[in-house]
Design a protein around this motif. Structure first.
Motif, PDB file in Angstrom:
ATOM      1  N   VAL A 193      -9.785  33.174  34.577  1.00  0.00           N
ATOM      2  CA  VAL A 193     -11.213  32.857  34.633  1.00  0.00           C
ATOM      3  C   VAL A 193     -11.576  31.954  33.460  1.00  0.00           C
ATOM      4  O   VAL A 193     -11.280  32.273  32.310  1.00  0.00           O
ATOM      5  CB  VAL A 193     -12.076  34.138  34.573  1.00  0.00           C
ATOM      6  CG1 VAL A 193     -13.565  33.784  34.526  1.00  0.00           C
ATOM      7  CG2 VAL A 193     -11.799  35.026  35.777  1.00  0.00           C
ATOM      8  N   GLN A 194     -12.192  30.832  33.769  1.00  0.00           N
ATOM      9  CA  GLN A 194     -12.690  29.944  32.725  1.00  0.00           C
ATOM     10  C   GLN A 194     -14.172  30.224  32.480  1.00  0.00           C
ATOM     11  O   GLN A 194     -14.865  30.756  33.342  1.00  0.00           O
ATOM     12  CB  GLN A 194     -12.561  28.483  33.163  1.00  0.00           C
ATOM     13  CG  GLN A 194     -11.184  28.017  33.526  1.00  0.00           C
ATOM     14  CD  GLN A 194     -11.237  26.579  33.998  1.00  0.00           C
ATOM     15  OE1 GLN A 194     -11.616  25.661  33.273  1.00  0.00           O
ATOM     16  NE2 GLN A 194     -10.843  26.372  35.247  1.00  0.00           N
ATOM     17  N   PHE A 195     -14.656  29.845  31.305  1.00  0.00           N
ATOM     18  CA  PHE A 195     -16.089  29.810  31.048  1.00  0.00           C
ATOM     19  C   PHE A 195     -16.443  28.345  30.783  1.00  0.00           C
ATOM     20  O   PHE A 195     -15.882  27.719  29.877  1.00  0.00           O
ATOM     21  CB  PHE A 195     -16.477  30.709  29.873  1.00  0.00           C
ATOM     22  CG  PHE A 195     -16.814  32.107  30.304  1.00  0.00           C
ATOM     23  CD1 PHE A 195     -18.124  32.551  30.327  1.00  0.00           C
ATOM     24  CD2 PHE A 195     -15.811  32.969  30.732  1.00  0.00           C
ATOM     25  CE1 PHE A 195     -18.441  33.830  30.749  1.00  0.00           C
ATOM     26  CE2 PHE A 195     -16.104  34.258  31.156  1.00  0.00           C
ATOM     27  CZ  PHE A 195     -17.427  34.690  31.166  1.00  0.00           C
ATOM     28  N   VAL A 196     -17.333  27.808  31.607  1.00  0.00           N
ATOM     29  CA  VAL A 196     -17.612  26.374  31.623  1.00  0.00           C
ATOM     30  C   VAL A 196     -19.075  26.122  31.290  1.00  0.00           C
ATOM     31  O   VAL A 196     -19.958  26.877  31.702  1.00  0.00           O
ATOM     32  CB  VAL A 196     -17.270  25.777  33.012  1.00  0.00           C
ATOM     33  CG1 VAL A 196     -17.577  24.292  33.055  1.00  0.00           C
ATOM     34  CG2 VAL A 196     -15.800  26.024  33.348  1.00  0.00           C
ATOM     35  N   LYS A 197     -19.336  25.060  30.554  1.00  0.00           N
ATOM     36  CA  LYS A 197     -20.709  24.689  30.205  1.00  0.00           C
ATOM     37  C   LYS A 197     -21.487  24.298  31.460  1.00  0.00           C
ATOM     38  O   LYS A 197     -20.959  23.643  32.361  1.00  0.00           O
ATOM     39  CB  LYS A 197     -20.711  23.517  29.227  1.00  0.00           C
ATOM     40  CG  LYS A 197     -20.138  23.826  27.860  1.00  0.00           C
ATOM     41  CD  LYS A 197     -20.153  22.573  26.984  1.00  0.00           C
ATOM     42  CE  LYS A 197     -19.551  22.859  25.608  1.00  0.00           C
ATOM     43  NZ  LYS A 197     -19.535  21.634  24.761  1.00  0.00           N
ATOM     44  N   LEU A 198     -22.769  24.693  31.503  1.00  0.00           N
ATOM     45  CA  LEU A 198     -23.620  24.331  32.643  1.00  0.00           C
ATOM     46  C   LEU A 198     -23.668  22.820  32.830  1.00  0.00           C
ATOM     47  O   LEU A 198     -23.689  22.320  33.960  1.00  0.00           O
ATOM     48  CB  LEU A 198     -25.032  24.882  32.440  1.00  0.00           C
ATOM     49  CG  LEU A 198     -25.185  26.403  32.556  1.00  0.00           C
ATOM     50  CD1 LEU A 198     -26.601  26.821  32.186  1.00  0.00           C
ATOM     51  CD2 LEU A 198     -24.846  26.874  33.961  1.00  0.00           C
ATOM     52  N   GLY A 199     -23.688  22.086  31.709  1.00  0.00           N
ATOM     53  CA  GLY A 199     -23.747  20.628  31.785  1.00  0.00           C
ATOM     54  C   GLY A 199     -22.515  19.998  32.374  1.00  0.00           C
ATOM     55  O   GLY A 199     -22.544  18.843  32.824  1.00  0.00           O
ATOM     56  N   ASP A 200     -21.381  20.748  32.409  1.00  0.00           N
ATOM     57  CA  ASP A 200     -20.135  20.232  32.990  1.00  0.00           C
ATOM     58  C   ASP A 200     -19.996  20.600  34.461  1.00  0.00           C
ATOM     59  O   ASP A 200     -19.041  20.185  35.121  1.00  0.00           O
ATOM     60  CB  ASP A 200     -18.925  20.771  32.214  1.00  0.00           C
ATOM     61  CG  ASP A 200     -18.839  20.212  30.796  1.00  0.00           C
ATOM     62  OD1 ASP A 200     -19.387  19.114  30.563  1.00  0.00           O
ATOM     63  OD2 ASP A 200     -18.237  20.876  29.927  1.00  0.00           O
ATOM     64  N   ILE A 201     -20.932  21.407  34.956  1.00  0.00           N
ATOM     65  CA  ILE A 201     -20.881  21.850  36.356  1.00  0.00           C
ATOM     66  C   ILE A 201     -21.752  20.980  37.251  1.00  0.00           C
ATOM     67  O   ILE A 201     -21.371  20.635  38.370  1.00  0.00           O
ATOM     68  CB  ILE A 201     -21.334  23.320  36.470  1.00  0.00           C
ATOM     69  CG1 ILE A 201     -20.328  24.233  35.757  1.00  0.00           C
ATOM     70  CG2 ILE A 201     -21.486  23.742  37.930  1.00  0.00           C
ATOM     71  CD1 ILE A 201     -20.758  25.676  35.690  1.00  0.00           C
ATOM     72  N   ALA A 202     -22.927  20.607  36.741  1.00  0.00           N
ATOM     73  CA  ALA A 202     -23.904  19.923  37.593  1.00  0.00           C
ATOM     74  C   ALA A 202     -24.799  19.009  36.766  1.00  0.00           C
ATOM     75  O   ALA A 202     -24.796  19.051  35.538  1.00  0.00           O
ATOM     76  CB  ALA A 202     -24.750  20.957  38.338  1.00  0.00           C
ATOM     77  N   THR A 203     -25.564  18.191  37.482  1.00  0.00           N
ATOM     78  CA  THR A 203     -26.612  17.378  36.869  1.00  0.00           C
ATOM     79  C   THR A 203     -27.946  18.065  37.138  1.00  0.00           C
ATOM     80  O   THR A 203     -28.188  18.559  38.251  1.00  0.00           O
ATOM     81  CB  THR A 203     -26.627  15.961  37.466  1.00  0.00           C
ATOM     82  OG1 THR A 203     -25.382  15.324  37.175  1.00  0.00           O
ATOM     83  CG2 THR A 203     -27.769  15.129  36.881  1.00  0.00           C
ATOM     84  N   TYR A 204     -28.820  18.098  36.120  1.00  0.00           N
ATOM     85  CA  TYR A 204     -30.086  18.816  36.229  1.00  0.00           C
ATOM     86  C   TYR A 204     -31.230  17.809  36.201  1.00  0.00           C
ATOM     87  O   TYR A 204     -31.442  17.109  35.211  1.00  0.00           O
ATOM     88  CB  TYR A 204     -30.191  19.844  35.102  1.00  0.00           C
ATOM     89  CG  TYR A 204     -29.035  20.819  35.171  1.00  0.00           C
ATOM     90  CD1 TYR A 204     -29.085  21.922  36.006  1.00  0.00           C
ATOM     91  CD2 TYR A 204     -27.856  20.588  34.454  1.00  0.00           C
ATOM     92  CE1 TYR A 204     -28.012  22.789  36.114  1.00  0.00           C
ATOM     93  CE2 TYR A 204     -26.775  21.453  34.561  1.00  0.00           C
ATOM     94  CZ  TYR A 204     -26.851  22.552  35.391  1.00  0.00           C
ATOM     95  OH  TYR A 204     -25.787  23.402  35.523  1.00  0.00           O
ATOM     96  N   ILE A 205     -31.924  17.727  37.316  1.00  0.00           N
ATOM     97  CA  ILE A 205     -32.966  16.716  37.503  1.00  0.00           C
ATOM     98  C   ILE A 205     -34.326  17.350  37.258  1.00  0.00           C
ATOM     99  O   ILE A 205     -34.731  18.291  37.970  1.00  0.00           O
ATOM    100  CB  ILE A 205     -32.895  16.141  38.932  1.00  0.00           C
ATOM    101  CG1 ILE A 205     -31.502  15.539  39.176  1.00  0.00           C
ATOM    102  CG2 ILE A 205     -33.988  15.105  39.148  1.00  0.00           C
ATOM    103  CD1 ILE A 205     -31.202  15.302  40.637  1.00  0.00           C
ATOM    104  N   ASN A 206     -35.033  16.857  36.257  1.00  0.00           N
ATOM    105  CA  ASN A 206     -36.348  17.404  35.940  1.00  0.00           C
ATOM    106  C   ASN A 206     -37.396  16.870  36.922  1.00  0.00           C
ATOM    107  O   ASN A 206     -37.278  15.751  37.445  1.00  0.00           O
ATOM    108  CB  ASN A 206     -36.744  17.037  34.506  1.00  0.00           C
ATOM    109  CG  ASN A 206     -37.913  17.867  34.012  1.00  0.00           C
ATOM    110  OD1 ASN A 206     -38.144  18.977  34.477  1.00  0.00           O
ATOM    111  ND2 ASN A 206     -38.669  17.333  33.077  1.00  0.00           N
ATOM    112  N   GLY A 207     -38.422  17.685  37.169  1.00  0.00           N
ATOM    113  CA  GLY A 207     -39.468  17.285  38.101  1.00  0.00           C
ATOM    114  C   GLY A 207     -40.422  16.254  37.522  1.00  0.00           C
ATOM    115  O   GLY A 207     -40.296  15.816  36.379  1.00  0.00           O
ATOM    116  N   MET A 208     -41.384  15.876  38.318  1.00  0.00           N
ATOM    117  CA  MET A 208     -42.380  14.874  37.980  1.00  0.00           C
ATOM    118  C   MET A 208     -43.533  15.499  37.221  1.00  0.00           C
ATOM    119  O   MET A 208     -43.871  16.655  37.442  1.00  0.00           O
ATOM    120  CB  MET A 208     -42.949  14.304  39.291  1.00  0.00           C
ATOM    121  CG  MET A 208     -42.802  12.818  39.478  1.00  0.00           C
ATOM    122  SD  MET A 208     -43.393  12.378  41.131  1.00  0.00           S
ATOM    123  CE  MET A 208     -44.799  11.405  40.689  1.00  0.00           C
ATOM    124  N   ALA A 209     -44.140  14.728  36.328  1.00  0.00           N
ATOM    125  CA  ALA A 209     -45.346  15.173  35.623  1.00  0.00           C
ATOM    126  C   ALA A 209     -46.563  14.757  36.440  1.00  0.00           C
ATOM    127  O   ALA A 209     -46.844  13.567  36.585  1.00  0.00           O
ATOM    128  CB  ALA A 209     -45.394  14.574  34.231  1.00  0.00           C
TER     129      ALA A 209
END
Length: 350
Positions: A193-209
């Motif tokens: 079992v590895q432990f992986v950074k969230l940033g290495d798993i996916a791209t996180y797109i912030n919503g609109m203001a």
């Protein structure tokens, strides 16, 4: 049902504003809004490490406590003992010539009352209800005899639901222990079992203001944090141009990173994402989305401790990206995800 009449709220309830400056011993009987759960009228957490600063409201056992700040969270509870309560709340007592004392907590907890109260909240960052506005709201009440009958039925239903919630919590603990047994922790885990950074798993797109002027009654619904937390907050709509990346569709995974940390599987119609929420684009590593949701849920408390800000807590993107979750092989991911769905389907579909 026999109707007794229509009453202004200050004809139904007293708003007790008696305050005190806490001393050291008050830390043991302090209730803040953080101690109140949106889904329960009972208090299970209380107290502080040190005496709270600033004046606090004096509460008596049996008082109904109402969170007037961010009221969309629908925090209502019964004071379990004499003590002090956050000044961001209200201490309410029934006027028993108009409302039955046993019916009163159910009335304050009802959508009928809360939805009306939420509508008069003022402010954008931390919407707050003012007594001068709340006291003028009018509500229809059944006769006292009908209230007593309703109270008996409502409390029986509520207590049955509370027992079910405790069963769900026990199930949650079972699932959590199974997760740790299978995947360990970041410091102690099986070799496969590895432990992986969230940033290495996916791209996180912030919503609109969005500005309040952008809101309307037509177009696509705007997903705000309160639309994810189950507070019952109505959607606002946007009928204009937007970047495709902030469009949300059924099955997308969303993460609120400000005010209320949480991870959700969107089951609604096509919508547009507001700021302070990430849409997860699984473009880096293969991972079962249901496993991902549960693995991130296990890290929410850790992320909350890393949050910044005083008015609105939030987690910095760099710290979010660097948070690690368990990353087993695909077979184990699916096996655990199936176990969770069988144990508590409401985790993903509720």
């Amino acid at each position: 049902m026999r109707i007794m009449g229509i009453f202004k709220f200050d004809e139904i309830a007293f708003n007790s504003t008696e305050k005190k400056k806490p001393v050291d011993e008050d830390k043991y009987t302090y209730l803040g809004l953080e101690h109140l759960d949106s889904d329960s009228i009972y208090v299970t957490r209380y107290g502080a490490d040190v005496a709270p600063k600033g004046e606090k409201l004096i509460m008596k056992k049996g008082d109904v406590l109402f969170g007037k700040r961010r009221a969309y969270q629908k925090k209502v509870a019964i004071a379990p003992f004499d003590g002090i309560f956050s000044a961001h709340g209200m201490v309410l007592r029934p006027k028993e010539d108009v409302i039955d004392k046993d019916f009163f907590p159910m009335f304050i907890k009802s959508d009928y009352f809360l939805d009306a109260a939420i509508k008069i909240s003022v402010g954008s960052l931390s919407p707050t209800i003012n007594w001068r506005d709340l006291k003028e709201l009018k509500f229809e009440l059944p006769s006292l005899e009908e209230q007593r009958k309703l109270a008996e039925v409502l409390w029986a239903i509520y207590d049955m639901k509370d027992k079910y919630k405790k069963l769900i919590l026990a199930t949650d603990e079972l699932v959590k222990s199974q997760f740790i047994e299978m995947f360990g922790t970041e410091d102690n885990h099986p070799e496969d079992v590895q432990f992986v950074k969230l940033g290495d798993i996916a791209t996180y797109i912030n919503g609109m203001a969005f500005k309040p002027d952008d809101w309307g009654e037509q177009g696509l619904p705007i997903i705000r944090i309160q639309n994810l937390t189950g507070s019952g907050e109505a959607f606002n709509y946007f009928d204009g141009e937007y970047p495709e990346k902030v469009e949300v569709n059924t099955g997308d995974v969303l993460i609120s990173w400000s005010a209320s940390l949480g991870v959700y599987l969107w089951q609604g119609e096509k919508a547009i994402l507001n700021q302070h929420i990430f849409k997860v684009d699984f473009d880096k590593l293969e991972i079962d989305k249901y496993f991902y949701i549960y693995a991130v849920q296990q890290k929410l408390e850790e992320m909350a401790h890393k949050s910044h800000g005083s008015t609105m807590k939030h987690i910095v993107k760099k710290e979010f990206d660097n948070t690690k979750i368990a990353y087993p092989n695909e077979e184990l991911q699916i096996r655990f995800a199936d176990f969770v769905k069988q144990s508590d389907k409401s985790k993903f579909y509720g």
